[in-house]
Design a protein around this motif. Sequence first.
Motif, PDB file in Angstrom:
ATOM      1  N   LYS A 111     -14.961   2.072  27.980  1.00 49.37           N
ATOM      2  CA  LYS A 111     -15.932   2.967  27.330  1.00 49.37           C
ATOM      3  C   LYS A 111     -17.168   3.181  28.213  1.00 49.37           C
ATOM      4  O   LYS A 111     -17.721   4.277  28.272  1.00 49.37           O
ATOM      5  CB  LYS A 111     -16.351   2.412  25.962  1.00 49.37           C
ATOM      6  N   ILE A 114     -16.290   5.716  30.883  1.00 51.18           N
ATOM      7  CA  ILE A 114     -16.237   7.082  30.327  1.00 51.18           C
ATOM      8  C   ILE A 114     -17.657   7.620  30.136  1.00 51.18           C
ATOM      9  O   ILE A 114     -17.946   8.780  30.454  1.00 51.18           O
ATOM     10  CB  ILE A 114     -15.440   7.096  28.995  1.00 51.18           C
ATOM     11  N   GLU A 117     -19.163   8.442  33.637  1.00 51.49           N
ATOM     12  CA  GLU A 117     -18.554   9.661  34.192  1.00 51.49           C
ATOM     13  C   GLU A 117     -19.071  10.897  33.438  1.00 51.49           C
ATOM     14  O   GLU A 117     -19.325  11.931  34.043  1.00 51.49           O
ATOM     15  CB  GLU A 117     -17.025   9.585  34.121  1.00 51.49           C
ATOM     16  N   SER A 118     -19.236  10.748  32.124  1.00 47.78           N
ATOM     17  CA  SER A 118     -19.740  11.882  31.327  1.00 47.78           C
ATOM     18  C   SER A 118     -21.163  12.231  31.746  1.00 47.78           C
ATOM     19  O   SER A 118     -21.519  13.410  31.820  1.00 47.78           O
ATOM     20  CB  SER A 118     -19.707  11.544  29.835  1.00 47.78           C
ATOM     21  N   ARG A 153     -12.831  10.449  34.617  1.00 50.44           N
ATOM     22  CA  ARG A 153     -13.002  10.337  33.156  1.00 50.44           C
ATOM     23  C   ARG A 153     -11.654  10.465  32.460  1.00 50.44           C
ATOM     24  O   ARG A 153     -11.354   9.704  31.545  1.00 50.44           O
ATOM     25  CB  ARG A 153     -13.982  11.389  32.635  1.00 50.44           C
ATOM     26  N   ARG A 154     -10.843  11.407  32.917  1.00 51.75           N
ATOM     27  CA  ARG A 154      -9.531  11.618  32.287  1.00 51.75           C
ATOM     28  C   ARG A 154      -8.654  10.371  32.409  1.00 51.75           C
ATOM     29  O   ARG A 154      -7.949   9.996  31.477  1.00 51.75           O
ATOM     30  CB  ARG A 154      -8.853  12.832  32.928  1.00 51.75           C
ATOM     31  N   GLU A 157      -9.964   7.874  29.953  1.00 51.39           N
ATOM     32  CA  GLU A 157      -9.625   8.306  28.585  1.00 51.39           C
ATOM     33  C   GLU A 157      -8.178   7.929  28.273  1.00 51.39           C
ATOM     34  O   GLU A 157      -7.854   7.545  27.160  1.00 51.39           O
ATOM     35  CB  GLU A 157      -9.824   9.824  28.443  1.00 51.39           C
TER      36      GLU A 157
END
Length: 169
Positions: A111, A114, A117-118, A153-154, A157
């Motif tokens: 998490k 993510i 990266e976001s 990120r992908r 995820e």
Amino acid sequence: MATTTPSQGILSEERSEERDQLIELLQQAYWMELETVMSYLANSINPDGVRAQEIRESLAQDVQEELGHAQQFGARIKELYGVVPGSLAFTASQDSLQPPTQQTDIVHVIKGVIEAESGAIDHYNKVIEFCDDVDLVTQDMVIAILRDEEGHRRLFEGYLREYQAEGLA
Ligand SMILES: [Fe+2]
Ligand SMILES: [Fe+2]
């Protein structure tokens, strides 16, 4: 005729104000990449457990990639007549990537990645937008880096989905 400054584009005297704004955005990007290097380095070492190996290897690889991004941002700052900042100018902000209480808590790490990266994706989209009609060379560079971050990120995820499918996240 010899000139000391190029007369066109972002390197011209008339664009110095936009150039300064852009350098500031790039310095921020530079720091984000370097903090990510620190966070991913720690998280490529700390996690324990059977399932930690994949995450550790993935982050160890990303450390090199994020360092490469920092090098690109630094080089562009210099090309724009800016100066790559020294370490005393650094302020940390990646709360979500601090080591978890339990080093087997892989979901915490996933998490955190993510979220980091976001944050990069948001900032780079902003830089790309700023570069419209201002500096297509920087824009081109940041678009390529943005694609890497979207890929990172992908990937994470996907890791999170696996834990969610098992009710662990
Ligand atoms: Fe990066
Ligand atoms: Fe990344």
